[in-house]
Structures are given as structure tokens and as C-alpha cells.
Motif scaffolding. Sequence first.
Motif, short mmCIF file in Angstrom:
data_model
loop_
_atom_site.label_atom_id
_atom_site.label_comp_id
_atom_site.label_asym_id
_atom_site.label_seq_id
_atom_site.Cartn_x
_atom_site.Cartn_y
_atom_site.Cartn_z
N SER A 114 0.73 -1.30 0.08
CA SER A 114 0.31 -0.21 -0.30
C SER A 114 0.88 1.43 -0.41
N ARG A 115 1.54 1.47 0.90
CA ARG A 115 2.68 2.61 0.60
C ARG A 115 3.48 3.02 -0.67
N PHE A 116 3.59 1.08 -1.13
CA PHE A 116 4.59 1.78 -2.61
C PHE A 116 3.56 2.15 -3.17
N VAL A 117 2.28 2.00 -4.01
CA VAL A 117 1.18 1.72 -4.23
C VAL A 117 1.16 3.61 -4.04
N ASN A 118 0.97 4.00 -3.20
CA ASN A 118 0.60 5.10 -2.42
C ASN A 118 1.93 5.92 -2.84
N GLY A 119 2.95 6.01 -2.90
CA GLY A 119 4.63 6.57 -3.71
C GLY A 119 4.26 6.85 -4.96
N VAL A 120 4.23 5.04 -5.57
CA VAL A 120 4.05 5.54 -7.44
C VAL A 120 3.06 6.51 -7.79
N LEU A 121 2.01 6.14 -7.59
CA LEU A 121 0.90 6.96 -7.70
C LEU A 121 0.76 8.09 -7.91
N SER A 122 1.30 8.36 -6.93
CA SER A 122 1.43 10.12 -6.35
C SER A 122 2.21 10.54 -7.64
N ASN A 123 3.13 9.70 -7.40
CA ASN A 123 4.12 11.45 -8.21
C ASN A 123 3.37 10.65 -9.60
N VAL A 124 2.36 9.57 -9.98
CA VAL A 124 2.08 9.69 -11.88
C VAL A 124 0.88 10.84 -11.51
N LYS A 125 0.41 11.21 -10.02
CA LYS A 125 -0.36 12.30 -10.55
C LYS A 125 0.17 13.30 -10.08
N ASN A 126 1.02 14.10 -9.43
CA ASN A 126 1.87 15.21 -9.98
C ASN A 126 2.30 14.95 -11.65
N ALA A 127 2.60 14.06 -11.91
CA ALA A 127 2.79 14.97 -13.52
C ALA A 127 1.77 14.45 -14.79
N LEU A 128 0.95 13.86 -14.29
CA LEU A 128 -0.46 14.59 -14.56
C LEU A 128 -0.86 15.52 -14.99
N LEU A 129 -1.12 16.63 -13.28
CA LEU A 129 -1.22 17.14 -13.38
C LEU A 129 -0.24 18.74 -14.12
N GLU A 130 0.50 18.21 -14.40
CA GLU A 130 1.44 19.44 -15.49
C GLU A 130 1.47 18.63 -16.09
N GLU A 131 0.78 17.92 -17.07
CA GLU A 131 0.60 17.69 -18.73
C GLU A 131 -0.12 18.93 -19.37
#
Length: 131
Positions: A114-131
Motif C-alpha cells: 500500500s505504501r509503495f502503490v501510494n508513492g508511485v501513484l502520487s508521483n504519477v498524479k503530479n506528472a498528470l497535473l503538470e501535463e
Amino acid sequence: MKRRTAREKALQALFQIDLAETTPSEAISHVLEGEEEDEFLNRLVHGTVEKLDFIDEMIKPHLLKWKLERLANVDRTILRMAVYEMKFEQDIPLDVTINEAIELAKTFGDEKSSRFVNGVLSNVKNALLEE
């Protein structure tokens, strides 16, 4: 079918596809066990499979010290499905998708998932918001 249930069944179907190389339709049929078809479940499974290369490329930059192929199968499947949902299911808030993926990781993964998934997806979210 509730979306949480659809996500669980989609995860199971995608897991089967990843390991047994079954078709999306066969995997969905297997996890439904005679239950009625669900549009959201179908979109998650078929969409994730169809966009797999694109999704994997979105995930890879956020796997610090990991390679996609070396991830636990369930973690990789959760990440792929969540990234599909974050990118292509526009009506679902990103934080909802992340929270649902964390819950799936708690249920189906190990104690660190759960911590790993949270970390990766939080970074993906940030990347998506920068698009």
C-alpha cells in the motif's frame, strides 16, 4: 455492481491475463462467475490491456530503484489499472483512484504494497497535473 467491487474483479481479471495470458473477455467471464456484466469493469480490463505499453511508460519514471518487471505481480497490476483509470476515466477524481488502489494493495498485496502503490501513484498524479 459497485465500483469497488468492479475494481476488485478487474484486478483479478488483469492478474489472470498477466500470468496466464488469457484473453480479456475470458478473464472477465471467469471472475464474474455468472454475475451480470459491468461496464466499468469491462472498461478497466479492456482499457488497461489496450493501453498497456502507454501505461507502463507512464509508470516507469516513478519506480525509483525498481524495474517494472521485478515488481510483485499484484502491485504491478494494481499500478497499471490505477494509471489507466487516472489517465482515461476523466469522471473519477485522481485522489479517489489512488485511495481505491491503496485499498486493493492492502487487501491483495503484502504489508509494504500500500505504501509503495501510494508513492508511485502520487508521483504519477503530479506528472498528470503538470501535463
